[in-house]
Design an enzyme around this catalytic site. Structure first.
Site, PDB file in Angstrom:
ATOM      1  N   LYS A  55       3.769  -0.050   4.762  1.00 53.50           N
ATOM      2  CA  LYS A  55       2.522   0.574   5.236  1.00 53.50           C
ATOM      3  C   LYS A  55       2.098  -0.009   6.584  1.00 53.50           C
ATOM      4  O   LYS A  55       1.817   0.718   7.530  1.00 53.50           O
ATOM      5  CB  LYS A  55       1.410   0.346   4.201  1.00 53.50           C
ATOM      6  N   ASN A  56       2.079  -1.352   6.649  1.00 52.35           N
ATOM      7  CA  ASN A  56       1.548  -1.976   7.866  1.00 52.35           C
ATOM      8  C   ASN A  56       2.495  -1.871   9.056  1.00 52.35           C
ATOM      9  O   ASN A  56       2.114  -2.163  10.186  1.00 52.35           O
ATOM     10  CB  ASN A  56       1.165  -3.430   7.583  1.00 52.35           C
ATOM     11  N   CYS A 149     -10.331  -2.151   4.324  1.00 54.77           N
ATOM     12  CA  CYS A 149     -10.740  -2.905   3.136  1.00 54.77           C
ATOM     13  C   CYS A 149     -11.789  -3.955   3.498  1.00 54.77           C
ATOM     14  O   CYS A 149     -11.727  -4.559   4.570  1.00 54.77           O
ATOM     15  CB  CYS A 149      -9.523  -3.603   2.516  1.00 54.77           C
ATOM     16  N   ARG A 154     -14.038  -8.625  10.216  1.00 51.37           N
ATOM     17  CA  ARG A 154     -12.811  -8.185  10.898  1.00 51.37           C
ATOM     18  C   ARG A 154     -13.149  -7.710  12.317  1.00 51.37           C
ATOM     19  O   ARG A 154     -13.200  -6.519  12.605  1.00 51.37           O
ATOM     20  CB  ARG A 154     -12.116  -7.082  10.097  1.00 51.37           C
ATOM     21  N   ASP A 338      -2.088 -11.296   2.330  1.00 54.42           N
ATOM     22  CA  ASP A 338      -2.026 -10.163   1.394  1.00 54.42           C
ATOM     23  C   ASP A 338      -1.409 -10.577   0.049  1.00 54.42           C
ATOM     24  O   ASP A 338      -1.718  -9.993  -0.988  1.00 54.42           O
ATOM     25  CB  ASP A 338      -1.196  -9.017   1.989  1.00 54.42           C
ATOM     26  N   ARG A 430      -4.248   2.941  -1.367  1.00 53.82           N
ATOM     27  CA  ARG A 430      -4.110   2.787   0.087  1.00 53.82           C
ATOM     28  C   ARG A 430      -2.746   2.196   0.436  1.00 53.82           C
ATOM     29  O   ARG A 430      -2.227   2.445   1.524  1.00 53.82           O
ATOM     30  CB  ARG A 430      -5.171   1.821   0.624  1.00 53.82           C
TER      31      ARG A 430
HETATM   32  N1  EPU Z   1      -9.227 -11.446  14.458  1.00 52.35           N
HETATM   33  C1  EPU Z   1     -10.214 -11.746  15.359  1.00 52.35           C
HETATM   34  N2  EPU Z   1     -10.438 -10.862  16.359  1.00 52.35           N
HETATM   35  C2  EPU Z   1      -9.720  -9.726  16.501  1.00 52.35           C
HETATM   36  C3  EPU Z   1      -8.708  -9.434  15.571  1.00 52.35           C
HETATM   37  C4  EPU Z   1      -8.477 -10.320  14.556  1.00 52.35           C
HETATM   38  O1  EPU Z   1     -10.893 -12.771  15.251  1.00 52.35           O
HETATM   39  O2  EPU Z   1      -9.968  -8.981  17.466  1.00 52.35           O
HETATM   40  C5  EPU Z   1      -8.969 -12.387  13.342  1.00 52.35           C
HETATM   41  C6  EPU Z   1      -9.188 -11.763  11.960  1.00 52.35           C
HETATM   42  O3  EPU Z   1     -10.517 -11.817  11.571  1.00 52.35           O
HETATM   43  C7  EPU Z   1      -8.265 -12.598  11.091  1.00 52.35           C
HETATM   44  C8  EPU Z   1      -7.105 -12.943  12.036  1.00 52.35           C
HETATM   45  O4  EPU Z   1      -7.596 -12.735  13.364  1.00 52.35           O
HETATM   46  O5  EPU Z   1      -8.907 -13.777  10.727  1.00 52.35           O
HETATM   47  C9  EPU Z   1      -5.860 -12.126  11.831  1.00 52.35           C
HETATM   48  O6  EPU Z   1      -6.194 -10.748  11.818  1.00 52.35           O
HETATM   49  P1  EPU Z   1      -5.152  -9.649  12.311  1.00 52.35           P
HETATM   50  O7  EPU Z   1      -5.717  -8.979  13.519  1.00 52.35           O
HETATM   51  O8  EPU Z   1      -3.810 -10.272  12.425  1.00 52.35           O
HETATM   52  O9  EPU Z   1      -5.164  -8.650  11.102  1.00 52.35           O
HETATM   53  P2  EPU Z   1      -5.144  -7.062  11.178  1.00 52.35           P
HETATM   54  O10 EPU Z   1      -4.239  -6.604  12.244  1.00 52.35           O
HETATM   55  O11 EPU Z   1      -6.527  -6.554  11.137  1.00 52.35           O
HETATM   56  C10 EPU Z   1      -3.115  -6.813   9.543  1.00 52.35           C
HETATM   57  C11 EPU Z   1      -2.842  -6.060   8.267  1.00 52.35           C
HETATM   58  C12 EPU Z   1      -3.565  -6.737   7.107  1.00 52.35           C
HETATM   59  C13 EPU Z   1      -3.089  -8.182   7.005  1.00 52.35           C
HETATM   60  C14 EPU Z   1      -3.326  -8.891   8.344  1.00 52.35           C
HETATM   61  C15 EPU Z   1      -2.786 -10.300   8.380  1.00 52.35           C
HETATM   62  C16 EPU Z   1      -2.597  -3.796   9.031  1.00 52.35           C
HETATM   63  C17 EPU Z   1      -3.130  -2.424   9.074  1.00 52.35           C
HETATM   64  N3  EPU Z   1      -3.336  -4.701   8.396  1.00 52.35           N
HETATM   65  O12 EPU Z   1      -4.515  -6.730   9.755  1.00 52.35           O
HETATM   66  O13 EPU Z   1      -3.172  -6.044   5.933  1.00 52.35           O
HETATM   67  O14 EPU Z   1      -3.788  -8.834   5.990  1.00 52.35           O
HETATM   68  O15 EPU Z   1      -2.677  -8.165   9.410  1.00 52.35           O
HETATM   69  O16 EPU Z   1      -1.428 -10.305   8.179  1.00 52.35           O
HETATM   70  O17 EPU Z   1      -1.523  -4.062   9.546  1.00 52.35           O
HETATM   71  C18 EPU Z   1      -3.504  -4.946   3.871  1.00 52.35           C
HETATM   72  O18 EPU Z   1      -2.415  -4.403   4.022  1.00 52.35           O
HETATM   73  O19 EPU Z   1      -4.154  -4.870   2.804  1.00 52.35           O
HETATM   74  C19 EPU Z   1      -4.096  -5.713   4.973  1.00 52.35           C
HETATM   75  C20 EPU Z   1      -5.363  -6.064   4.997  1.00 52.35           C
END
Ligand code: EPU
Length: 450
Positions: A55-56, A149, A154, A338, A430
């Site tokens: 998915k991701n 979620c 975030r 996750d 999801r």
């Molecule tokens: N963060 C910031 N600022 C930003 C972006 C992120 O402070 O602008 C912080 C976040 O709060 C977090 C950390 O950086 O503490 C890492 O967040 P990241 O941006 O890497 O996560 P994401 O891209 O929002 C993806 C996956 C998540 C998974 C995380 C970590 C997708 C769509 N989502 O989220 O997956 O937990 O990486 O590996 O790719 C799930 O599949 O259920 C899910 C939540």
């Protein structure tokens, strides 16, 4: 015909008909939200299962489709609600999208819009990566806030900082981000902290930008590497994915492609952990073991026997698992956040005490009250949970609060006396394509009820 008939009726039937029509969508949504999973424990898991594409990995790839002036075919695509939502956004931008039997065709020749409505962006976190993709293709973008979620705070500050460093002009008004990328030019940008989504957004914004862009302190997750491999299959020039520094040389255009995304490491990890919980012997196929190395190491410490060959992982669990001393989540290749929700259930029934520290998201213990209701012994303090394993849980009515927490509750139900009923299944949908079907193939007794 029916409408014509109703036009000739009195006012009251016409009103009722109109009322029903306008509410049919709403009622369907209520029906979906009323679905529950009922899990019956007592079955060990056996058998073999092929996991779908990740998915991701797929979500940012879908955003990347708008950069291509041609046709894209994606293979082994599951029917997850998050993927459907990204497809709705693609359609709203002018793409033609067709899905049949795991194959997704996207024709993005006629992308002529740059607005992602709030009604489409608000349900899904990954909608934010359309920002980079639309800046790349259309040089502008207006997009509603991303949702997703509720696993804690975030922010999107890293995405915005990076795009501004590339020269995009971005401001927020009425809940929308207004972005103008006409003056964008390549640069060297270092992320303050590693972010999967922000790294993907910057890559998408840069592949059509003439010149050399260098991104530092990038996320190294397999899903970032897969996005780059997808873009390269369309002619993009990108190197360094999977390391901290990614270099992008802008090309004039991207061409059509057929692409098979990587297998889903979290789905694979979920089913392996399910077997560790119930006991049994399962084989999970279509998964790169390197993508799951931290998880496999932990499963082995718990006492499970693993046999890894090419893209297949076999797990044999013939005794109650031992607790791990500690689990601390981190960025790849550390233990994935996750999988933390999934391991919480494993630790709840293992022998011993485990301290879990969640380092990425501050709302990742929302299933703990439900696990306690099922008989688990868990104390939480800020971003830590101390789990004292019990031999058996007891079935109860519980509720999924997010995707992975929901899957964790399903797994707990596999080891809980009697029946466990999990509602809010739409969260689980999801990221799992009918989790009940997959687990049933492995011998679990689980059904979807309304
Ligand atoms: N963060 C910031 N600022 C930003 C972006 C992120 O402070 O602008 C912080 C976040 O709060 C977090 C950390 O950086 O503490 C890492 O967040 P990241 O941006 O890497 O996560 P994401 O891209 O929002 C993806 C996956 C998540 C998974 C995380 C970590 C997708 C769509 N989502 O989220 O997956 O937990 O990486 O590996 O790719 C799930 O599949 O259920 C899910 C939540």
């Amino acid at each position: 015909m029916i409408i014509k008939k109703f036009k000739n009726c009195g006012l009251v039937p016409r009103f009722l008909f109109a009322f029903c029509l306008s509410n049919i969508k709403f009622l369907m949504r209520i029906k979906i939200n009323m679905e529950k999973l009922r899990v019956h424990s007592g079955h060990k898991l056996f058998g073999s299962l092929k996991v779908c594409s990740s998915k991701n990995a797929i979500l940012p790839i879908l955003a990347g489709c708008v950069l291509c002036n041609g046709e894209i075919t994606l293979l082994n695509i599951p029917n997850f609600s998050d993927i459907n939502k990204m497809c709705e956004i693609l359609k709203s931008l002018g793409c033609i999208v067709n899905y049949f039997n795991g194959v997704l065709h996207i024709n993005s020749k006629n992308v002529d819009r740059f607005l992602v409505e709030n009604s489409l962006s608000k349900d899904i976190r990954a909608s934010i990566v359309f920002l980079g993709a639309l800046l790349g293709r259309m040089k502008r973008c207006v997009i509603g806030q991303p949702g997703g979620c509720l696993i804690g705070n975030r922010p999107i500050d890293l995405h915005i900082q990076g795009l501004k460093a590339l020269g995009a002009n971005i401001y927020e008004e009425h809940g929308y981000l207004y972005c103008n990328g006409e003056n964008m030019r390549p640069c060297t940008f270092k992320f303050e902290k590693q972010s999967v989504g922000a790294t993907q957004n910057l890559i998408l914004a840069s592949v059509l930008l003439k010149g050399k862009t260098t991104l530092k302190n990038c996320a190294k997750e397999p899903e970032v590497v897969d996005l780059v491999n997808f873009l390269k299959s369309m002619g993009a020039k990108v190197s360094g994915a999977g390391t901290g520094t990614i270099t992008i040389y802008g090309v004039d255009e991207l061409h059509s492609t057929i692409y098979l995304p990587i297998g889903d490491r979290i789905v694979a990890g979920t089913y392996l952990t399910a077997c560790a919980i119930t006991g049994g012997n399962v084989e999970i196929c279509n998964i790169n073991p390197n993508h799951l190395s931290s998880v496999l190491k932990k499963l082995s410490f718990c006492g499970c026997q693993l046999c890894i060959k090419n893209d297949k992982i076999k797990l044999l669990a013939n005794q109650r698992c031992k607790s791990l001393k500690s689990i601390t989540t981190g960025v790849f290749p550390k233990f994935p956040t996750d999988m933390q929700s999934i391991f919480l259930s494993l630790m709840a029934i293992s022998k011993g005490k485990c301290v879990i520290t969640e380092q990425l998201f501050d709302g990742r213990f929302k299933q703990v009250p439900d696990l306690i209701k099922m008989g688990a012994k868990i104390d939480t303090f800020c971003n830590m949970a101390v789990v004292t394993g019990v031999e058996n849980l007891s079935g109860a009515d519980v509720s999924a609060t997010d995707l992975r927490a929901g899957a964790g509750l399903v797994l707990a139900g596999l080891k809980a006396d009697g029946y466990t009923t999990i509602d809010n299944v739409q969260y689980i949908d999801r990221g799992y394509d009918h989790i009940e079907n997959d687990l049933s193939i492995l011998g679990a007794e689980i059904e979807r009820i309304t």
